[in-house]
Design an enzyme around this catalytic site. Sequence first.
Site, PDB file in Angstrom:
ATOM      1  N   ASP A 268       0.854  -1.194   0.000  1.00  0.00           N
ATOM      2  CA  ASP A 268       0.000   0.000   0.000  1.00  0.00           C
ATOM      3  C   ASP A 268       0.879   1.228   0.000  1.00  0.00           C
ATOM      4  O   ASP A 268       2.032   1.177   0.443  1.00  0.00           O
ATOM      5  CB  ASP A 268      -0.901   0.033   1.241  1.00  0.00           C
ATOM      6  CG  ASP A 268      -0.162   0.638   2.431  1.00  0.00           C
ATOM      7  OD1 ASP A 268      -0.388   1.832   2.712  1.00  0.00           O
ATOM      8  OD2 ASP A 268       0.649  -0.061   3.066  1.00  0.00           O
ATOM      9  N   CYS A 308      -6.569   3.057 -19.812  1.00  0.00           N
ATOM     10  CA  CYS A 308      -7.452   3.510 -18.726  1.00  0.00           C
ATOM     11  C   CYS A 308      -8.422   4.571 -19.247  1.00  0.00           C
ATOM     12  O   CYS A 308      -8.257   5.116 -20.347  1.00  0.00           O
ATOM     13  CB  CYS A 308      -6.636   4.052 -17.547  1.00  0.00           C
ATOM     14  SG  CYS A 308      -5.993   5.733 -17.761  1.00  0.00           S
TER      15      CYS A 308
END
Length: 379
Positions: A268, A308
């Site tokens: 993360d 994307c």
Amino acid sequence: MPAIKYELLKTCKQTGARLGRVTTPHGSFETPMFMPVGTLATVKTMSPEELKEMGAKIILSNTYHLWLRPGHDIIQEAGGLHSFMNWDGAILTDSGGFQVFSLSKLRRIEEEGVYFRNHLNGEKLFLSPEKAMEIQNALGSDIMMAFDECPPYPAEFDYMKKSIERTSRWAERCLKAHKRPEDQGLFGIVQGGEYKELRRQSANDLVSLDFPGYAIGGLSVGEPKEVMNEMLEFTTPLLPADKPRYLMGVGSPDSLIDGAIRGIDMFDCVLPTRIARNGTLMTSQGRLVVKNAKYARDFRPIDEQCDCYTCRNYSRAYIRHLIHTNETLGIRLTTYHNLYFLLKLMEKIRQAIREDRLGDFREEFFEQYGFNRPDAKNF
């Protein structure tokens, strides 16, 4: 059934990296996996629907910040964090320890916990292993983190030794205070800085407590990349092979690949969202700062190799205009792209492990990204 289950699917013959699957009460995901950070129960500027669209399966929220605002009691009353933020995938909450040690200059560490001041209003606060468990139990995350001390880098050996021994005692208290082991898995955190002897001691202490998963903390805090990789190579073999391994606070593309090669399953970091708000983007060709004047008439997508939403629909020139005029859409588009880029990178890493070619993938990626150039600019 345990709240958290890890299944090893494949080991890369070329590197030893692991392809796995983590199953939680709110779904499963393949590893290695990157977790977008939603500190205050939201990944900045992104909706839960957009996160799902880009392939996020698990996100991270922050115990300390949610304790202060809106309060864990309110979130519990709402039905828990999943209901409160309308996210039905997995959630990991950190313990709040990192924030206590990074945001509060006025703090006092005692055996019972940490006395410190609220970074927002100066109010006196106290956080202990028991309090961290109370908050996270109320939040209802799938994966909780034990409360630990995050020592500064660099730290003297004697200080670090006392710190990891206290963290081990706190870990045991966390296990005793944890009220929902049937539907919330609690991970221990291995500390020890750059000292192998202390990393081994910390890992042995925590493994003896039989957590359902383990994090490696105290890295990516200012030490050279070579030191981080050396500590990973040393530490990951000390952890159980049948449980997930989580490297905290790491999100640059090179570190994700190098971490996966060294046996890490979960990562993360706020990096992709933070730099996106400044107009800095991750692309297949390296770092791109879209605010720069040279992009004012550049009508190509951010990354011609990316599919994307941002790259399919908007140009560098338009996004530069939005960033310069402080339009919210600009940081939404850059944030979407950066998160998509890292989630797609993890997908490519998993495929390379399947095909026993992660070492080759690393060389190809580093060459294209520009990490092998003397003038390479990382994040």
